[in-house]
Design an enzyme around this catalytic site. Sequence first.
Site, short mmCIF file in Angstrom:
data_model
loop_
_atom_site.label_atom_id
_atom_site.label_comp_id
_atom_site.label_asym_id
_atom_site.label_seq_id
_atom_site.Cartn_x
_atom_site.Cartn_y
_atom_site.Cartn_z
N ASP A 1 -50.66 -47.00 -49.15
CA ASP A 1 -50.51 -47.46 -50.53
C ASP A 1 -51.86 -47.64 -51.22
O ASP A 1 -52.84 -48.06 -50.61
CB ASP A 1 -49.74 -48.79 -50.51
N HIS A 2 -51.87 -47.36 -52.52
CA HIS A 2 -53.03 -47.57 -53.38
C HIS A 2 -54.31 -46.95 -52.81
O HIS A 2 -55.33 -47.61 -52.64
CB HIS A 2 -53.22 -49.06 -53.66
N GLU B 1 -47.07 -40.03 -54.01
CA GLU B 1 -46.67 -40.84 -55.15
C GLU B 1 -47.91 -41.07 -56.01
O GLU B 1 -49.00 -41.27 -55.47
CB GLU B 1 -46.09 -42.19 -54.70
N LYS C 1 -46.22 -61.04 -60.21
CA LYS C 1 -46.09 -61.15 -58.77
C LYS C 1 -45.24 -62.36 -58.38
O LYS C 1 -45.40 -63.44 -58.94
CB LYS C 1 -47.46 -61.27 -58.12
N HIS D 1 -43.46 -50.68 -58.56
CA HIS D 1 -44.41 -51.51 -57.84
C HIS D 1 -44.20 -52.95 -58.29
O HIS D 1 -43.52 -53.22 -59.28
CB HIS D 1 -45.84 -51.07 -58.12
#
Length: 429
Positions: free
Chosen positions: A88-89, A198, A240, A273
């Site tokens: 991820d990221h 992605e 978040k 996300h």
Amino acid sequence: MATEAAPQVRAVTLGLAPSFGFGDRIGLATPGHVAAMVRNGAGIEPIFAQQSIREMERTNRSPTEVMHDALHGMVASAWSGGTGADADHLKTIADVDATHAAGYTFYTIDPSDYVDEHADSYDEATLRAKFADIRDQTGWVARYQDRQVTCGATTVTFDELACVRCAVKYGRAIGHALMLGDYIRTVNEAAGTDYEIELSVDETEQPTTLAEHYIVAELCIESGMKLVSLAPRYIGDFEKGVDYKGDVAALEHALGQHADIADALGPYKLSLHSGSDKLSMYPAFARASRGRFHVKTAGTSYLEALRVVARHDQALFRRIIGFARARYDTDKATYHVSATVAGVPPAEAVADATELEHLYLERWDRVPEGNGFTQPGRQILHCTFGSTLRDAELGPAIVAVLRAHPDTYGEVLADHFARHLGALRAGLS
């Protein structure tokens, strides 16, 4: 945590199947994630190994450790299905190398360092001055301006100023994404390994317009990028640790337009996300994406770990709260949150253990209907996970509680994620 040899299972690519990412910042959550899938995950594919490079740095874990912990947890829990693995990221070639070596199959490119987050607020004179600086990197602008494209029920209009704004906002980011996409293809083809990509363009203040979505996706696909999923910045607030803040009906309409573009150009999945705890919009997301979706969660499993601490070691939980309150204003800098330390009392001011758990770990099922967000304590604990887990005393103490009470951790995770998966499945039916 990964001290044993890797089990004889491997991550695979998941294609266009609806999928759900279970981030695990400690390395002990996979059995609970598996239990949630068994309980309520029919029709959705899991990704048990999911961690961003930033999260790994904050928890002193490596891509190999994250992968091993997830695979061992699958085997120990007798999971008989497949799993993806989300690197991820990713921002650099070194990130790709480290995650490829560990066996990841789902590569999330994050070009946010090259996005001009202020592009939406520039007046026309400023915007054109900025565009002059990158004109030679964005030759595609002339191709799109003054066009109109029909994607299903959605019409995308590319007026000249919208194309210029897209170039200023995403021009350098597109170039960086294409470079990383080419590199991911090269290393996987050389190794003979399967992969999918992605692209994340969601880390901006303003929503991604339909024109921006179309341009970014088409340029990536035309470059040969194996794009399986795209994460635009959707309307509303995705803070978040709390539920979605916004008009769900308006969001569903906008999601349907983005899905029309994804169908026309790909098809590829829409990705969400900051997906943790966004239960109110999950059915709409699943419906609008026509079942082609990916959802990422991470911090919510850490918060459920703290719920185990709250129930089995109240003194430790109170120490964690005090530590998190002291760290929050520093650690929240990289997160989209609205909580303040002043918004929730310190642990020493709350005598009742159950009330303290509610104040700091409040879940969506205790939110008054229509409120759409939870207590600020949850965000305070969420943002300070790295500092807490790296602390020489608190980090090992949390792990010790989880190891001593695996049944509690498994149950709270299974309950928590069964609700997530159930809300998504409601939109699939």
